[in-house]
Enzyme design. Structure first.
Site, PDB file in Angstrom:
ATOM      1  N   GLY A 112     -29.513  22.125   4.334  1.00 14.43           N
ATOM      2  CA  GLY A 112     -29.962  22.794   4.091  1.00 14.43           C
ATOM      3  C   GLY A 112     -31.426  22.860   4.057  1.00 14.43           C
ATOM      4  CE1 TYR A 155     -32.152  25.102  -1.277  1.00 14.33           C
ATOM      5  CE2 TYR A 155     -32.312  26.204  -3.435  1.00 14.33           C
ATOM      6  CZ  TYR A 155     -31.575  24.861  -2.007  1.00 14.33           C
ATOM      7  OH  TYR A 155     -31.293  23.975  -2.813  1.00 14.33           O
ATOM      8  CB  THR A 199     -35.590  14.557  -2.410  1.00 15.07           C
ATOM      9  OG1 THR A 199     -35.484  16.061  -3.189  1.00 15.07           O
ATOM     10  CG2 THR A 199     -33.754  14.676  -2.759  1.00 15.07           C
TER      11      THR A 199
END
Length: 186
Positions: A26, A89, A127
């Site tokens: 993604g 998104y 992340t």
């Protein structure tokens, strides 16, 4: 564009069939919709949504999924609640959640013995991608849930493991929120 053929050819040659597939690729291309170039929209929809559908369709057509295969897609809390500056998104991840529900009803019609398809909707996860978010926005993301902290990639991996289990055959068409009880969404 060549990813679908490449995945099918490699799978057929090296594995024969797939027991578990996790669609976790993604990207984001954030802009408000008024300032979003068309190619930003197209890139996100193509990678986050269209390729998932294309890959699954090809795997089913070429009979590359094992009996009792598990398909796990990564959606997002943004797909449930939206997020400012991420309409592309959010749309792609909402599409994943809806696709999983629709596809789960369709698998029995196609004679796919025991195939399940589910999704995981992560909230704010610590992340490399979220480390690039400005500090104040990142801190708000961490605090917008009941735990007041970001999740870890391991939390998502545990969800994937849960859906992948052989005894998870009754779990089909679900979207599992892994978000620390996010204040966003339903």
């Amino acid at each position: 564009e060549s990813s679908v053929d490449s995945i099918c050819n490699t799978t057929g040659a090296q594995l024969g069939v797939i027991d578990i597939i996790v669609h976790n690729a993604g990207i984001t291309r954030d802009k408000t919709i008024a300032n979003m170039p068309e190619h930003f929209w197209d890139q996100v929809i193509n990678i986050n949504l269209s390729r998932v559908l294309d890959i699954n369709r090809a795997l089913i057509e070429k009979k590359l999924l094992a009996n009792n295969a598990r398909i796990i897609c990564i959606s997002s809390i943004s797909g449930i609640a939206g997020n400012f500056g991420q309409s592309n998104y959010a749309c792609s991840k909402a599409g994943i959640a809806s696709y999983v529900e629709a596809m789960s009803q369709h698998t029995a019609d196609q004679g796919l013995q025991g195939l399940t398809i589910n999704a995981i909707a992560p909230g704010f996860i610590e992340t490399d991608m979220t480390q690039r978010i400005p500090l104040l926005t990142r801190e708000l993301g961490r605090r917008m849930n009941a735990l007041s902290q970001g999740g870890l990639p391991l939390d998502i991996a545990e969800g994937v493991s849960f859906f992948s289990r052989p005894d998870a055959n009754a779990l089909n068409g679900n979207v599992l929120r892994i978000c620390g009880l996010s204040l966003l969404g339903k």
